[in-house]
Design a protein around this motif. Structure first.
Motif, PDB file in Angstrom:
ATOM      1  N   LEU A  32       0.866  -1.179   0.000  1.00 15.00           N
ATOM      2  CA  LEU A  32       0.000   0.000   0.000  1.00 15.00           C
ATOM      3  C   LEU A  32       0.903   1.228   0.000  1.00 15.00           C
ATOM      4  O   LEU A  32       1.523   1.555   1.014  1.00 15.00           O
ATOM      5  CB  LEU A  32      -0.898  -0.003   1.245  1.00 15.00           C
ATOM      6  CG  LEU A  32      -1.685  -1.290   1.528  1.00 15.00           C
ATOM      7  CD1 LEU A  32      -2.395  -1.187   2.882  1.00 15.00           C
ATOM      8  CD2 LEU A  32      -2.687  -1.560   0.409  1.00 15.00           C
ATOM      9  N   LEU A  64      -1.024  -1.902  -4.622  1.00 18.28           N
ATOM     10  CA  LEU A  64      -1.867  -0.732  -4.851  1.00 18.28           C
ATOM     11  C   LEU A  64      -0.983   0.500  -4.872  1.00 18.28           C
ATOM     12  O   LEU A  64      -0.199   0.729  -3.929  1.00 18.28           O
ATOM     13  CB  LEU A  64      -2.918  -0.586  -3.746  1.00 18.28           C
ATOM     14  CG  LEU A  64      -4.244  -1.338  -3.912  1.00 18.28           C
ATOM     15  CD1 LEU A  64      -4.015  -2.840  -3.992  1.00 18.28           C
ATOM     16  CD2 LEU A  64      -5.188  -1.005  -2.771  1.00 18.28           C
ATOM     17  N   SER A  97      -8.055   9.088  -6.251  1.00 16.65           N
ATOM     18  CA  SER A  97      -8.706   7.911  -5.676  1.00 16.65           C
ATOM     19  C   SER A  97      -8.745   8.036  -4.156  1.00 16.65           C
ATOM     20  O   SER A  97      -7.710   8.278  -3.521  1.00 16.65           O
ATOM     21  CB  SER A  97      -7.947   6.639  -6.060  1.00 16.65           C
ATOM     22  OG  SER A  97      -7.972   6.448  -7.454  1.00 16.65           O
ATOM     23  N   ASP A  99     -11.214   7.009  -0.334  1.00 15.71           N
ATOM     24  CA  ASP A  99     -11.574   5.917   0.567  1.00 15.71           C
ATOM     25  C   ASP A  99     -12.362   4.831  -0.163  1.00 15.71           C
ATOM     26  O   ASP A  99     -12.075   3.633  -0.018  1.00 15.71           O
ATOM     27  CB  ASP A  99     -12.388   6.489   1.731  1.00 15.71           C
ATOM     28  CG  ASP A  99     -12.745   5.437   2.765  1.00 15.71           C
ATOM     29  OD1 ASP A  99     -11.866   5.076   3.564  1.00 15.71           O
ATOM     30  OD2 ASP A  99     -13.906   4.972   2.773  1.00 15.71           O
ATOM     31  N   ALA A 102     -10.113   2.601  -2.381  1.00 16.68           N
ATOM     32  CA  ALA A 102      -9.299   1.643  -1.630  1.00 16.68           C
ATOM     33  C   ALA A 102     -10.141   0.479  -1.130  1.00 16.68           C
ATOM     34  O   ALA A 102      -9.729  -0.686  -1.203  1.00 16.68           O
ATOM     35  CB  ALA A 102      -8.613   2.346  -0.459  1.00 16.68           C
ATOM     36  N   ARG A 103     -11.333   0.767  -0.623  1.00 15.34           N
ATOM     37  CA  ARG A 103     -12.202  -0.303  -0.129  1.00 15.34           C
ATOM     38  C   ARG A 103     -12.669  -1.199  -1.289  1.00 15.34           C
ATOM     39  O   ARG A 103     -12.795  -2.416  -1.120  1.00 15.34           O
ATOM     40  CB  ARG A 103     -13.405   0.298   0.604  1.00 15.34           C
ATOM     41  CG  ARG A 103     -13.027   0.992   1.918  1.00 15.34           C
ATOM     42  CD  ARG A 103     -14.220   1.729   2.501  1.00 15.34           C
ATOM     43  NE  ARG A 103     -13.867   2.543   3.646  1.00 15.34           N
ATOM     44  CZ  ARG A 103     -14.113   2.212   4.922  1.00 15.34           C
ATOM     45  NH1 ARG A 103     -14.718   1.082   5.201  1.00 15.34           N
ATOM     46  NH2 ARG A 103     -13.764   3.019   5.901  1.00 15.34           N
ATOM     47  N   ALA A 130       0.093   7.477   0.661  1.00 15.14           N
ATOM     48  CA  ALA A 130      -1.191   7.555  -0.054  1.00 15.14           C
ATOM     49  C   ALA A 130      -2.217   8.374   0.729  1.00 15.14           C
ATOM     50  O   ALA A 130      -3.330   8.600   0.241  1.00 15.14           O
ATOM     51  CB  ALA A 130      -1.733   6.149  -0.312  1.00 15.14           C
ATOM     52  N   LEU A 139      -3.129  10.659  -4.248  1.00 12.35           N
ATOM     53  CA  LEU A 139      -4.231   9.837  -3.764  1.00 12.35           C
ATOM     54  C   LEU A 139      -4.876  10.555  -2.588  1.00 12.35           C
ATOM     55  O   LEU A 139      -4.307  11.485  -2.015  1.00 12.35           O
ATOM     56  CB  LEU A 139      -3.746   8.445  -3.367  1.00 12.35           C
ATOM     57  CG  LEU A 139      -3.178   7.589  -4.510  1.00 12.35           C
ATOM     58  CD1 LEU A 139      -2.779   6.203  -4.006  1.00 12.35           C
ATOM     59  CD2 LEU A 139      -4.174   7.460  -5.658  1.00 12.35           C
ATOM     60  N   TRP A 141      -6.518   8.995   0.326  1.00 10.49           N
ATOM     61  CA  TRP A 141      -6.943   8.097   1.395  1.00 10.49           C
ATOM     62  C   TRP A 141      -7.002   8.853   2.715  1.00 10.49           C
ATOM     63  O   TRP A 141      -6.178   9.725   2.989  1.00 10.49           O
ATOM     64  CB  TRP A 141      -5.980   6.926   1.523  1.00 10.49           C
ATOM     65  CG  TRP A 141      -5.968   6.030   0.326  1.00 10.49           C
ATOM     66  CD1 TRP A 141      -6.652   6.207  -0.845  1.00 10.49           C
ATOM     67  CD2 TRP A 141      -5.216   4.828   0.182  1.00 10.49           C
ATOM     68  NE1 TRP A 141      -6.378   5.179  -1.713  1.00 10.49           N
ATOM     69  CE2 TRP A 141      -5.506   4.324  -1.111  1.00 10.49           C
ATOM     70  CE3 TRP A 141      -4.339   4.133   1.001  1.00 10.49           C
ATOM     71  CZ2 TRP A 141      -4.931   3.142  -1.588  1.00 10.49           C
ATOM     72  CZ3 TRP A 141      -3.767   2.957   0.530  1.00 10.49           C
ATOM     73  CH2 TRP A 141      -4.072   2.470  -0.738  1.00 10.49           C
ATOM     74  N   THR A 145      -9.252   5.074   6.076  1.00 10.64           N
ATOM     75  CA  THR A 145      -9.031   4.177   4.945  1.00 10.64           C
ATOM     76  C   THR A 145      -7.994   3.130   5.312  1.00 10.64           C
ATOM     77  O   THR A 145      -8.178   1.931   5.059  1.00 10.64           O
ATOM     78  CB  THR A 145      -8.550   4.957   3.718  1.00 10.64           C
ATOM     79  OG1 THR A 145      -9.447   6.034   3.455  1.00 10.64           O
ATOM     80  CG2 THR A 145      -8.449   4.057   2.506  1.00 10.64           C
ATOM     81  N   TYR A 146      -6.909   3.575   5.910  1.00 11.65           N
ATOM     82  CA  TYR A 146      -5.870   2.634   6.336  1.00 11.65           C
ATOM     83  C   TYR A 146      -6.401   1.672   7.394  1.00 11.65           C
ATOM     84  O   TYR A 146      -6.087   0.478   7.378  1.00 11.65           O
ATOM     85  CB  TYR A 146      -4.654   3.396   6.869  1.00 11.65           C
ATOM     86  CG  TYR A 146      -3.789   3.974   5.781  1.00 11.65           C
ATOM     87  CD1 TYR A 146      -2.834   3.192   5.146  1.00 11.65           C
ATOM     88  CD2 TYR A 146      -3.927   5.289   5.379  1.00 11.65           C
ATOM     89  CE1 TYR A 146      -2.034   3.706   4.143  1.00 11.65           C
ATOM     90  CE2 TYR A 146      -3.133   5.819   4.369  1.00 11.65           C
ATOM     91  CZ  TYR A 146      -2.186   5.013   3.758  1.00 11.65           C
ATOM     92  OH  TYR A 146      -1.400   5.531   2.753  1.00 11.65           O
ATOM     93  N   LEU A 149      -8.522  -0.928   5.561  1.00 14.88           N
ATOM     94  CA  LEU A 149      -7.700  -1.872   4.816  1.00 14.88           C
ATOM     95  C   LEU A 149      -7.033  -2.879   5.736  1.00 14.88           C
ATOM     96  O   LEU A 149      -7.021  -4.086   5.462  1.00 14.88           O
ATOM     97  CB  LEU A 149      -6.644  -1.116   4.002  1.00 14.88           C
ATOM     98  CG  LEU A 149      -7.149  -0.315   2.804  1.00 14.88           C
ATOM     99  CD1 LEU A 149      -6.017   0.540   2.227  1.00 14.88           C
ATOM    100  CD2 LEU A 149      -7.704  -1.241   1.723  1.00 14.88           C
TER     101      LEU A 149
END
Length: 238
Positions: A32, A64, A97, A99, A102-103, A130, A139, A141, A145-146, A149
């Protein structure tokens, strides 16, 4: 030759140790990061793809990253790696790009690919660049988001690899992004360990704070995100 900011490929070294010391020779590596992890991919040369539905060795790298950034000639979804190397699934995401992207990548690419591969250990290259607060990438995120993930990856490790999950901190060039993103990951992993602790408004604020997301750019990227994920899924039969 591989390029990057790291002098050593810590995840590749960890995978080699897990294989040699623990007999865990079938790693899933999820990278990531804003930049493609070409060094990690190259350092796993010779591991093989591990065909056979969970029998024997081999490695799978799911990467990613942001499309169109340095190194500019790496990370194409058509690049599955050399036959003797690990299986590689590159997921270049368009600028903006956020949340939801990423999901979606977790649900559409990472999860089905991991289930098909059946790793015996999971490594995460945790690049906080990111994060929307980071100055080097485009990005978007959020900290949460992290967290989402890593919660998903922890579930996969629990279901497929006996709970064996190794998270290695890599890139990140914003203090706010590093601190808040890492904290969100920590909260997600603590939750997966069964620690009874209800989330508080302070947790929610911490996951959102320090993040100035360009919502217009995120909206503009939605169609491109769908197209990118469609392409990856088609190429890899996901």
């Amino acid at each position: 030759a591989p390029s990057g900011f790291c002098l050593l490929s810590n995840v590749a070294l960890g995978a080699a140790h897990a294989r040699d010391a623990w007999g865990r020779g079938r790693p899933l590596v999820v990278d990531l990061d804003v930049h493609v992890g070409d060094g990690t991919q190259a350092a796993l040369a010779g591991w093989g793809r591990g065909e056979g539905g969970g029998t024997g060795g081999g490695a799978l790298v799911i990467d990613l990253h942001e499309a169109g950034v340095w190194p500019f000639d790496r990370g194409d979804p058509a690049d599955g790696g050399p036959p003797a190397g690990p299986a590689i699934i590159n997921v270049p995401l368009p600028p903006g790009s956020g949340d939801a992207a990423a999901r979606a990548a977790l649900a559409r690419v990472i999860t089905p690919a991991a289930v098909a591969f059946r790793p015996d250990i999971v490594f995460v290259c945790l690049g906080l660049d990111a994060h929307a607060a980071d100055p080097l990438g485009r990005l978007a995120w959020r900290s949460r988001t992290y967290g989402a993930l890593l919660a998903g990856l922890a579930r996969l490790a629990s279901d497929l690899a006996g709970g064996r999950l190794v998270v290695v901190l890599e890139g990140g060039y914003s203090a706010a992004g590093l601190v808040r993103g890492t904290a969100a990951v920590g909260r997600a992993l603590v939750g997966r360990q069964g620690v009874e602790r209800a989330r508080t408004p302070a947790d929610e604020a911490a996951d959102e704070g320090g993040t100035d997301v360009d919502e217009e750019a995120v909206g503009d990227a939605e169609a491109a995100v769908r197209a990118a994920l469609d392409d990856v899924c088609t190429r890899h039969g996901l």
